[in-house]
Design a protein around this motif. Structure first.
Motif, PDB file in Angstrom:
ATOM      1  N   LEU A 108      25.404  42.313  62.826  1.00 13.60           N
ATOM      2  CA  LEU A 108      25.327  41.657  63.983  1.00 13.60           C
ATOM      3  C   LEU A 108      25.952  40.303  63.885  1.00 13.60           C
ATOM      4  O   LEU A 108      25.890  39.458  65.101  1.00 13.60           O
ATOM      5  CB  LEU A 108      23.848  41.356  64.197  1.00 13.60           C
ATOM      6  N   GLY A 109      26.621  40.012  62.990  1.00 11.40           N
ATOM      7  CA  GLY A 109      27.283  38.536  62.927  1.00 11.40           C
ATOM      8  C   GLY A 109      26.832  37.589  61.992  1.00 11.40           C
ATOM      9  O   GLY A 109      27.618  36.474  62.208  1.00 11.40           O
ATOM     10  N   LEU A 110      25.780  37.776  61.257  1.00 11.34           N
ATOM     11  CA  LEU A 110      25.192  36.914  60.401  1.00 11.34           C
ATOM     12  C   LEU A 110      25.194  37.131  59.197  1.00 11.34           C
ATOM     13  O   LEU A 110      24.548  38.300  58.774  1.00 11.34           O
ATOM     14  CB  LEU A 110      23.642  36.368  60.956  1.00 11.34           C
ATOM     15  N   SER A 111      25.465  36.331  57.987  1.00 11.80           N
ATOM     16  CA  SER A 111      25.542  36.905  56.825  1.00 11.80           C
ATOM     17  C   SER A 111      24.319  36.699  55.925  1.00 11.80           C
ATOM     18  O   SER A 111      23.983  35.878  55.304  1.00 11.80           O
ATOM     19  CB  SER A 111      26.667  35.988  55.888  1.00 11.80           C
ATOM     20  N   ARG A 112      23.358  37.482  56.401  1.00 12.06           N
ATOM     21  CA  ARG A 112      21.861  37.322  55.945  1.00 12.06           C
ATOM     22  C   ARG A 112      21.263  38.768  55.945  1.00 12.06           C
ATOM     23  O   ARG A 112      21.228  39.507  57.215  1.00 12.06           O
ATOM     24  CB  ARG A 112      21.121  36.217  56.653  1.00 12.06           C
ATOM     25  N   LYS A 113      20.539  39.357  55.144  1.00 18.40           N
ATOM     26  CA  LYS A 113      19.640  40.073  55.125  1.00 18.40           C
ATOM     27  C   LYS A 113      18.243  39.625  54.913  1.00 18.40           C
ATOM     28  O   LYS A 113      18.032  38.567  53.925  1.00 18.40           O
ATOM     29  CB  LYS A 113      19.892  41.039  53.886  1.00 18.40           C
ATOM     30  N   LEU A 114      17.446  40.157  55.672  1.00 18.52           N
ATOM     31  CA  LEU A 114      15.984  39.871  55.637  1.00 18.52           C
ATOM     32  C   LEU A 114      15.295  40.788  54.897  1.00 18.52           C
ATOM     33  O   LEU A 114      15.039  42.069  55.357  1.00 18.52           O
ATOM     34  CB  LEU A 114      15.346  39.343  57.259  1.00 18.52           C
ATOM     35  N   PHE A 115      14.376  40.480  53.811  1.00 15.14           N
ATOM     36  CA  PHE A 115      13.758  41.362  53.299  1.00 15.14           C
ATOM     37  C   PHE A 115      12.117  41.228  53.677  1.00 15.14           C
ATOM     38  O   PHE A 115      11.643  39.920  53.675  1.00 15.14           O
ATOM     39  CB  PHE A 115      13.760  41.108  51.685  1.00 15.14           C
ATOM     40  N   ALA A 116      11.601  42.411  53.580  1.00 13.80           N
ATOM     41  CA  ALA A 116       9.922  42.346  53.813  1.00 13.80           C
ATOM     42  C   ALA A 116       9.237  41.422  52.794  1.00 13.80           C
ATOM     43  O   ALA A 116       8.265  40.816  53.294  1.00 13.80           O
ATOM     44  CB  ALA A 116       9.478  43.794  54.064  1.00 13.80           C
ATOM     45  N   PHE A 117       9.643  41.628  51.582  1.00 17.13           N
ATOM     46  CA  PHE A 117       9.139  40.973  50.490  1.00 17.13           C
ATOM     47  C   PHE A 117       8.947  39.542  50.652  1.00 17.13           C
ATOM     48  O   PHE A 117       7.865  38.731  50.300  1.00 17.13           O
ATOM     49  CB  PHE A 117       9.441  41.374  49.161  1.00 17.13           C
ATOM     50  N   GLU A 118       9.831  38.930  51.489  1.00 19.76           N
ATOM     51  CA  GLU A 118      10.025  37.506  51.522  1.00 19.76           C
ATOM     52  C   GLU A 118       8.979  36.951  52.463  1.00 19.76           C
ATOM     53  O   GLU A 118       8.397  36.077  52.476  1.00 19.76           O
ATOM     54  CB  GLU A 118      11.551  37.032  52.044  1.00 19.76           C
ATOM     55  N   ALA A 119       8.873  37.748  53.710  1.00 23.70           N
ATOM     56  CA  ALA A 119       7.788  37.425  54.604  1.00 23.70           C
ATOM     57  C   ALA A 119       6.487  37.681  54.031  1.00 23.70           C
ATOM     58  O   ALA A 119       5.529  36.915  54.150  1.00 23.70           O
ATOM     59  CB  ALA A 119       7.923  38.357  55.655  1.00 23.70           C
ATOM     60  N   LEU A 120       6.189  38.404  53.273  1.00 21.90           N
ATOM     61  CA  LEU A 120       4.920  38.772  52.556  1.00 21.90           C
ATOM     62  C   LEU A 120       4.539  37.639  51.518  1.00 21.90           C
ATOM     63  O   LEU A 120       3.618  37.198  51.563  1.00 21.90           O
ATOM     64  CB  LEU A 120       4.988  39.910  51.669  1.00 21.90           C
ATOM     65  N   PHE A 121       5.633  37.202  50.608  1.00 21.72           N
ATOM     66  CA  PHE A 121       5.367  36.142  49.820  1.00 21.72           C
ATOM     67  C   PHE A 121       4.993  34.820  50.743  1.00 21.72           C
ATOM     68  O   PHE A 121       3.964  34.028  50.452  1.00 21.72           O
ATOM     69  CB  PHE A 121       6.519  35.811  49.050  1.00 21.72           C
TER      70      PHE A 121
END
Length: 250
Positions: free
Chosen positions: A112-125
């Motif tokens: 979608l034009g943004l150089s980032r992946k969002l991981f579920a473990f990040e939100a959990l931590f």
């Protein structure tokens, strides 16, 4: 009202200003075209880089209204709330991240034009740290355990030792963890949505032909000429039409 082509080019100009760390100029360019959730997100990132967190929250609120399933906007807002010691609000946002991910382990925003992946473990931590700050150590440990469980090691995401180290420290420190352990965040100097490069190139192409203008000739017939046709050429055509009409007169 601007055209879609103009908006696209202005979006690209705003991103160029952002890349040069000209955040005020980037905002000046973003604001007139602020319709989509992505543009409001970009504005929030500008404000974060300018350390204007209250304004960033306003932009993120609009982004989440435009797109209630915008997980990354909730993620960034949760980080801001945490840094403002608004732990209950931060916890709500990190919970919304996980709800919006719908059991997915990762959302790839690069498409979608943004150089980032969002991981579920990040939100959990991060949510675990919120629970800890609010005194709910049981919920905190549960989030840490789940974050460790779903870390996508098989996907080649190489910081599992970092996660395990952060979890060990958080467990040892308990409610004091929020003063010593950093959240999972993102690089705010890179974190904006950019327009598709090919679409920008297409929009930059000059239309040498122009758009057609319709008018009536001397015989009241519709004729088409292009808007960038010179006045001299139009006069020549008109004279030719007149001569053709005169030649038909007996």
């Amino acid at each position: 009202m601007t055209s879609q082509k103009q908006d696209l080019l202005q979006w690209d100009d705003a991103c160029r200003a952002f890349n040069n760390q000209e955040y005020n100029q980037s905002l000046v360019l973003f604001k007139p075209i602020a319709i989509s959730a992505k543009i409001y997100f970009n504005m929030a990132i500008c404000y974060i880089n300018m350390n204007q967190l209250d304004k960033a929250l306003v932009s993120l609120a609009t982004a989440t209204k435009r797109d209630p399933f915008f997980a990354l906007a909730h993620f960034i807002r949760g980080i801001i709330y945490f840094k403002m010691n608004l732990f209950a609000k931060a916890l709500t946002d990190f919970t919304n991240v996980l709800k919006n991910m719908r059991s997915a382990l990762v959302i790839d925003y690069t498409q979608l034009g943004l150089s980032r992946k969002l991981f579920a473990f990040e939100a959990l931590f991060n949510r675990g740290l919120c629970h800890s700050a609010l005194g709910n150590q049981t919920a905190s440990l549960s989030d840490y355990d789940e974050a460790d469980l779903i870390h996508p090691t098989s996907a080649g995401f190489g910081d599992r030792p970092l996660l395990e180290s952060k979890i060990d420290q958080a467990c040892d420190l308990g409610s004091r963890a929020l003063h010593s352990i950093s959240l999972y965040e993102m690089d705010y100097e890179l974190a904006i949505f950019k327009p598709n490069e090919q679409k920008v190139l297409n929009a930059q192409k000059v239309d040498y032909i122009g758009s057609p203008t319709v008018f009536l000739d001397s015989n009241h017939r519709l004729s088409e000429f292009f808007t960038n046709t010179s006045k001299t050429r139009l006069l020549q055509v008109a004279m030719k039409l007149t001569r053709m009409q005169d030649s038909r007169v007996p």
